[in-house]
Design a protein around this motif. Structure first.
Motif, mmCIF file in Angstrom:
data_model
loop_
_atom_site.group_PDB
_atom_site.id
_atom_site.type_symbol
_atom_site.label_atom_id
_atom_site.label_comp_id
_atom_site.label_asym_id
_atom_site.label_seq_id
_atom_site.Cartn_x
_atom_site.Cartn_y
_atom_site.Cartn_z
ATOM 1 N N LEU A 120 0.619 -1.106 0.070
ATOM 2 C CA LEU A 120 0.033 0.034 -0.093
ATOM 3 C C LEU A 120 0.772 1.371 -0.083
ATOM 4 C CD1 LEU A 120 -3.077 -1.203 2.272
ATOM 5 C CD2 LEU A 120 -2.940 -1.131 -0.176
ATOM 6 N N THR A 121 2.078 1.163 0.231
ATOM 7 C CA THR A 121 3.083 2.575 0.074
ATOM 8 C C THR A 121 3.947 2.441 -1.240
ATOM 9 O OG1 THR A 121 4.508 1.821 1.873
ATOM 10 C CG2 THR A 121 2.709 2.759 2.603
ATOM 11 N N PRO A 122 4.336 3.484 -1.503
ATOM 12 C CA PRO A 122 5.184 3.417 -2.754
ATOM 13 C C PRO A 122 6.647 2.890 -2.433
ATOM 14 C CG PRO A 122 4.260 5.554 -2.611
ATOM 15 C CD PRO A 122 3.709 4.725 -1.417
ATOM 16 N N GLU A 123 7.198 2.122 -3.174
ATOM 17 C CA GLU A 123 8.663 1.654 -2.809
ATOM 18 C C GLU A 123 9.708 3.006 -3.011
ATOM 19 O OE1 GLU A 123 12.032 -1.008 -4.917
ATOM 20 O OE2 GLU A 123 10.032 -1.180 -5.651
ATOM 21 N N MET A 144 -0.672 4.134 8.336
ATOM 22 C CA MET A 144 -0.690 4.497 6.813
ATOM 23 C C MET A 144 -1.949 5.540 6.881
ATOM 24 S SD MET A 144 0.276 1.103 4.751
ATOM 25 C CE MET A 144 -1.090 0.037 5.764
ATOM 26 N N ARG A 145 -1.785 6.549 6.040
ATOM 27 C CA ARG A 145 -2.818 7.359 5.643
ATOM 28 C C ARG A 145 -3.135 7.610 3.904
ATOM 29 N NH1 ARG A 145 -3.525 11.908 9.614
ATOM 30 N NH2 ARG A 145 -2.596 11.246 11.357
ATOM 31 N N ILE A 154 -8.997 2.127 -1.307
ATOM 32 C CA ILE A 154 -7.480 2.204 -1.068
ATOM 33 C C ILE A 154 -6.922 1.102 -1.908
ATOM 34 C CG2 ILE A 154 -5.939 1.163 0.719
ATOM 35 C CD1 ILE A 154 -7.834 2.455 2.742
ATOM 36 N N ASP A 155 -5.838 1.541 -2.666
ATOM 37 C CA ASP A 155 -5.230 0.382 -3.544
ATOM 38 C C ASP A 155 -3.895 0.772 -3.489
ATOM 39 O OD1 ASP A 155 -5.053 -1.048 -5.894
ATOM 40 O OD2 ASP A 155 -5.658 0.555 -7.227
ATOM 41 N N GLU A 156 -3.046 -0.376 -4.181
ATOM 42 C CA GLU A 156 -1.559 -0.377 -4.105
ATOM 43 C C GLU A 156 -0.924 0.959 -4.334
ATOM 44 O OE1 GLU A 156 0.145 -3.482 -6.871
ATOM 45 O OE2 GLU A 156 -1.920 -4.637 -6.411
ATOM 46 N N ALA A 157 0.175 0.989 -3.486
ATOM 47 C CA ALA A 157 0.859 2.299 -3.424
ATOM 48 C C ALA A 157 0.221 3.496 -3.492
ATOM 49 C CB ALA A 157 1.752 2.091 -4.826
ATOM 50 N N LEU A 161 3.046 5.951 4.430
ATOM 51 C CA LEU A 161 3.638 5.460 6.081
ATOM 52 C C LEU A 161 3.907 6.411 6.928
ATOM 53 C CD1 LEU A 161 3.989 2.948 7.609
ATOM 54 C CD2 LEU A 161 6.153 2.701 6.681
ATOM 55 N N THR A 162 2.990 6.970 8.021
ATOM 56 C CA THR A 162 3.342 8.249 8.767
ATOM 57 C C THR A 162 3.818 7.687 10.051
ATOM 58 O OG1 THR A 162 0.980 8.135 9.438
ATOM 59 C CG2 THR A 162 2.022 9.516 7.454
#
Length: 179
Positions: A120-123, A144-145, A154-157, A161-162
Motif C-alpha cells: 500500500l505504500t510506494p517503494e 498509513m494514511r 484504497i489501492d496499491e501504492a 506510511l506516517t
C-alpha cells in the motif's frame, strides 16, 4: 482521509507446550511490550473507529495488555481471516470496513502486516518504509494514511506510511538485546 493502523502481536512464548500455533501465549517481555504500546496510545491520544483482530491467543493477550496500558477498552472484533493472512486478504478486510469509520486498527501477524505496508505504500517512499524493510518487530505499531473517501478506494501504492513505533523506541529494555 482514511487511516489504517497495524499492530503486530507482542512476543509470544515458544516454551509453552501447546498443540497448535494458534494457541501460543505471550511471554513476559511480550506482556510488558503490549502494555507499553497501550501507554503510548494513551499518551498520543490515539483512538480507532474500528478494531479488527486475529482471534489467536497471542493477539488476544496483546490486546489485553494494550488495553491495560491505555486504560480503556478498544472494542475489538475478531476475524479468523487475519490469522496468518496474506496482504491481499488483509486488503479485502480493509475494503469491507464500515464506510463511516475513518480509522481502522488491524491486529495480527507477520508477514502479512509487513507485506500490506509494502503493497500500500510506494517503494522508496521514505525512512519509515526502509525501517519496515529491515524488520517489523513484535508489538510494533504502524500507521498509513490514504487520501480517499472510501475504504474500497484504497489501492496499491496509494498510502503514506506516517508512523512506525517499535517497543524499543518507547523503552530500550524492550529492544533486541534487552538493554
Amino acid at each position: 482521509m482514511k487511516t489504517i493502523f497495524l499492530l503486530r502481536h507482542a512476543k509470544s512464548s515458544w516454551d509453552d507446550p501447546v498443540e497448535r500455533d494458534f494457541d501460543r501465549p505471550l511471554n513476559a517481555r511480550g506482556r510488558r511490550a503490549a502494555e507499553t504500546v497501550g501507554r503510548y496510545l494513551r499518551d498520543q491520544a490515539l483512538a480507532f473507529d474500528r478494531v479488527i483482530a486475529s482471534p489467536a491467543v497471542r493477539v488476544i493477550e496483546t490486546l489485553d495488555g494494550v488495553e491495560a496500558g491505555a486504560g480503556r477498552r478498544l472494542g475489538a472484533g475478531f476475524d479468523k481471516r487475519i490469522y496468518m493472512a496474506s496482504a491481499p486478504t488483509l486488503l479485502d478486510i480493509v475494503h469491507e470496513t464500515d464506510a463511516e469509520a475513518q480509522t481502522l486498527l488491524l491486529v495480527g501477524h507477520n508477514p502479512g502486516l509487513e507485506d500490506l505496508i509494502f503493497l500500500l505504500t510506494p517503494e522508496g517512499s521514505g525512512t519509515l518504509r526502509k525501517e519496515v524493510d529491515i524488520k517489523y518487530p513484535t508489538a510494533t505499531l504502524a500507521e498509513m494514511r490514504f487520501d480517499v473517501d472510501g475504504w474500497e478506494d484504497i489501492d496499491e501504492a496509494g498510502g503514506t506510511l506516517t508512523r512506525f513505533i517499535r517497543p524499543r523506541d518507547l523503552d530500550p529494555a524492550l529492544g533486541p538485546d534487552g538493554t
